[in-house]
Scaffold this motif. Structure first.
Motif, PDB file in Angstrom:
ATOM      1  N   ASN A   1      84.938   6.482 -22.576  1.00  0.00           N
ATOM      2  CA  ASN A   1      85.997   7.078 -21.753  1.00  0.00           C
ATOM      3  C   ASN A   1      87.109   6.095 -21.399  1.00  0.00           C
ATOM      4  N   THR A   2      87.625   5.451 -22.395  1.00  0.00           N
ATOM      5  CA  THR A   2      88.712   4.500 -22.168  1.00  0.00           C
ATOM      6  C   THR A   2      89.478   4.330 -23.472  1.00  0.00           C
ATOM      7  N   LEU A   3      90.525   3.540 -23.442  1.00  0.00           N
ATOM      8  CA  LEU A   3      91.206   3.196 -24.685  1.00  0.00           C
ATOM      9  C   LEU A   3      90.863   1.752 -25.022  1.00  0.00           C
TER      10      LEU A   3
ATOM     11  N   THR B   1      95.773   6.178 -20.685  1.00  0.00           N
ATOM     12  CA  THR B   1      96.498   4.900 -20.637  1.00  0.00           C
ATOM     13  C   THR B   1      95.611   3.811 -20.048  1.00  0.00           C
ATOM     14  N   TYR B   2      94.400   4.164 -19.636  1.00  0.00           N
ATOM     15  CA  TYR B   2      93.571   3.191 -18.960  1.00  0.00           C
ATOM     16  C   TYR B   2      92.797   2.324 -19.951  1.00  0.00           C
ATOM     17  N   TYR B   3      92.903   1.047 -19.780  1.00  0.00           N
ATOM     18  CA  TYR B   3      92.184   0.126 -20.632  1.00  0.00           C
ATOM     19  C   TYR B   3      91.149  -0.659 -19.827  1.00  0.00           C
ATOM     20  N   TYR B   4      89.917  -0.614 -20.260  1.00  0.00           N
ATOM     21  CA  TYR B   4      88.853  -1.469 -19.722  1.00  0.00           C
ATOM     22  C   TYR B   4      89.058  -2.887 -20.220  1.00  0.00           C
ATOM     23  N   PRO B   5      88.622  -3.883 -19.465  1.00  0.00           N
ATOM     24  CA  PRO B   5      88.667  -5.241 -20.026  1.00  0.00           C
ATOM     25  C   PRO B   5      87.664  -5.382 -21.187  1.00  0.00           C
ATOM     26  N   ILE B   6      88.044  -6.174 -22.155  1.00  0.00           N
ATOM     27  CA  ILE B   6      87.180  -6.438 -23.310  1.00  0.00           C
ATOM     28  C   ILE B   6      86.753  -7.908 -23.249  1.00  0.00           C
ATOM     29  N   LYS B   7      85.473  -8.134 -23.396  1.00  0.00           N
ATOM     30  CA  LYS B   7      84.937  -9.505 -23.357  1.00  0.00           C
ATOM     31  C   LYS B   7      85.470 -10.335 -24.521  1.00  0.00           C
ATOM     32  N   ASP B   8      85.755 -11.601 -24.249  1.00  0.00           N
ATOM     33  CA  ASP B   8      86.058 -12.557 -25.312  1.00  0.00           C
ATOM     34  C   ASP B   8      84.782 -12.763 -26.132  1.00  0.00           C
TER      35      ASP B   8
END
Lengths: 439, 439
Positions: free
Chosen positions: B218-220, B342-349
């Motif tokens: 449920n995110t982009l 338009t909501y983006y979750y943070p993505i782990k490095d």
């Protein structure tokens, strides 16, 4: 304001609890996914202590021992039937449909046996009936046939659709134990019921393949025409031979479409290890569908259990709630095709179906035995692709001779076995297991 | 009278032809399944010889070189975009949406990179956009996430979603050949394109996991944040070691949800043979989804090809046609959840992600080498679960030492390798391949 859809659930057993868990614990997520406030308003079960509801039930508005509290509640849009069995469940579903309530169920036996009556009542009342949870537990497969593969002529559908039988066969293979011993352990662990007849005799698989084949082939399958053979006579020795032949023995349900008729059958089957289906172990289920355009697809997951089956039941509830919120009715036909649900295709007699066979002959090892067996097989035009004989034996002791045949009519195999089994050299009845052809 | 839904298709390549074949050859079946007269009215492609259409095209009312003939036709309800690429495809789709036409596409790159713009245009115009064919070819998986599993918190989704890469790795394993040789044969057979970059470098898999993870979580997913590592540096020796470790090397795309962020990554992976995923061979694809209620389900089939992908595209067309006929709009949100996209979750490095690793050190076999490597690994707190050394070697020759680590942060692994690779005893760069944990 968000649309509200009220749900009433009857039958608070394993799947009932699993369904309640999905709808209640993931209520916020379901709202995020649908924009609809789906409320599990009422749960009915004769065995509920309504004065002391558990944590989940305490989240529902109505907890009752009376099924009528669901039927008579005009606010309830969707009724979920999870009591199982035939008579009461059928009457309850038909009453709900007649009150213009949509129905979700996971009752495979009911839909396999008395589907027509239910489908007709639903059509008449312009409401939906869904039963994704009836086949393959948490595996999405019925909607796949009705929606995703709707552009395909489906030519074959088969699979491992009983977790108990697959658990027993997997354990026999991995632990080298006989059927009876493994069944006992399975019962102790709760993987098999006290009366395991439906599971181990293939009846449950037959219910499910009736539903799958109906949807895949756009027809109704008369349940009594399905050939059903269980796993109770599978011996460890056959599993050992299967290993030598790079096969696993699986209880497969198989349905195939021919130009003028269908095959629908359930039986133990030698599945070559190169098929992904052979690797489906334990309580897991898998269904493989062969479409003229999609080619083969396989759908795998947990074939039973409260939460997985609850996930499928909730998926149906969500789908119907979306229809309600979007204002559409009869979007997708119940079985995925528009007919009056009374048409039956002819089903082939099992004796008229060709398969390759594994044949195990238990014989006294004396001169002429092989010649006798080979002679009878030749007489019935059965040709052999491979032969194995166990190597360790004492003189005069019974020995196993295994033949893999090319494809042959079952009636010829049966006749040959009948003739062979009359011979004095036979020490036990001949074992015949069909071999799955590669797809 | 049956409802008529008109379809216009642009892009008459492999998938375009496959889609036309499904809609035209199975037209009667589709009518039986839907009660809707779905007409492929117009096919547009710059390369079509409109004076001499092929057999399929001669069944269409309009065959044209001009995309405008679709956009300007008020009778066309659904537009199918199968030209691929970014700029023209995007402009075409947005024009179609602005003309209130529903859109079906299989353009994974476009939706992974510029999805938001398209979703917003569709929402604004109150029409549907579907792209089941963009991921996993003929395998139903996007609708499975949006509909069947809509009651689940999905915690992980991963799979083999590039047929070319999987074909190459399977061939390397089965035939013992090196990457370059197998790639050449794959190109000759048409399983790999003349420029195979997107497939073998993992970019195509990254496009697809971006779409899958968006729907599952449920995110982009911002495409540029996906860690991507291809299969070009996989050597036969690593495949041989994988066999000894009861693993297969597969190009996996993996997405996982954590409380505050996500992992999204594509890289070669050691998959233990006990996982069904390890048995997915050749051009076949499979996606595994782990829901909190459904547990794991796997969805397997042909990941590419005209007819299988055409089956998925046609499935979308049929679904939209059913919406039209049932009079419902916005039944299911484009990505399966109601947000403004338009909501983006943070993505782990990638460096902050823990995995078990396969490490192959190419060293001169002299006293102290093992101690040096073990010392550096210990310094970075990397613990070893298994070690293998090849046994045949001439004195002074390079030798391979393989270590399987317990789970460790990638940054520690990278740092350790950097330090080890500086040593004089190293004969080649160290190879590091992540190991899939069991699910």
């Amino acid at each position: 304001m968000a649309e509200i859809v009220n749900v009433g659930l009857i039958g608070y057993g394993t799947v009932g609890k699993g369904t309640a868990e999905v709808l209640l614990k993931n209520k916020n997520l379901i709202f995020e996914n649908t924009g609809i406030d789906i409320r599990l308003k009422t749960v009915a079960d004769l065995a509920i202590d309504t004065a002391n509801p558990d944590e989940l039930l305490s989240l529902c508005e109505v907890v009752t021992n009376n099924a009528e509290d669901i039927l008579n509640d005009q606010d309830i849009d969707i009724v979920v039937e999870l009591i199982g069995g035939y008579t009461f469940a059928k009457d309850f579903i038909i009453s709900a449909l007649n009150k213009k309530k949509h129905v979700v169920s996971a009752n495979k036996a009911l839909f396999a046996m008395y589907g027509t009556e239910i489908y007709q009542a639903a059509e008449l009342n312009n409401v939906s009936v869904c039963f994704e949870g009836a086949v393959g537990g948490g595996i999405p497969v019925l909607r796949v046939i009705k929606e995703d593969l709707a552009g395909n002529n489906i030519n074959e559908i088969f699979g491992i659709i009983n977790g108990t039988a697959n658990y027993i066969l997997s354990k026999m293979e991995k632990e080298g134990k006989e059927f009876e011993e493994v069944l006992k352990v399975a019962q102790e662990l709760g993987y098999a019921e006290a009366d395991p007849t439906f599971d181990i005799e293939g009846i449950d698989s037959a219910h499910k393949i009736a539903i799958l084949a109906s949807m895949a082939f756009n027809t109704l399958i008369p349940f009594e025409k399905i050939y059903v053979e269980g796993i109770t006579s599978i011996k460890q020795i056959d599993i050992e031979f299967a290993k030598k032949l790079d096969c696993k023995i699986k209880l497969l349900a198989i349905a195939k479409k021919h130009e003028n008729d269908l095959e629908v059958r359930v039986h133990p089957t030698m599945v070559p290890d190169v098929e992904l289906m052979a690797q489906v172990d334990g309580v897991f289920n898998a269904v493989e569908i062969i479409g003229d355009m999609s080619d083969k697809t396989m759908h795998y997951g947990r074939g039973a259990g409260g939460k997985p089956t609850g996930s499928a039941v909730a998926g149906d509830v969500i789908s119907i709630a979306r229809d309600i919120a979007a204002g559409c009715t009869k979007r997708t036909p119940i079985l995925g095709f528009k007919k009056d649900y009374t048409y039956y295709y002819p089903i082939k007699d099992i004796k008229d179906i060709k398969s390759a066979f594994y044949l195990r002959f238990s014989v006294v090892d004396e001169p002429g035995t092989l010649a006798m067996i080979a002679g009878v097989l030749a007489k019935y035009n059965i040709s052999i692709s491979e032969a194995i004989q166990t190597d360790e034996r004492a003189p005069g002791e019974a020995v196993n001779m295994v033949f893999m045949t090319h494809k042959a009519l079952a009636r010829k195999i049966y006749d040959a076995i009948e003739e062979i089994d009359k011979s004095d050299v036979m020490r036990d009845k001949t074992v015949a297991i069909r071999v799955k052809e590669l797809v």
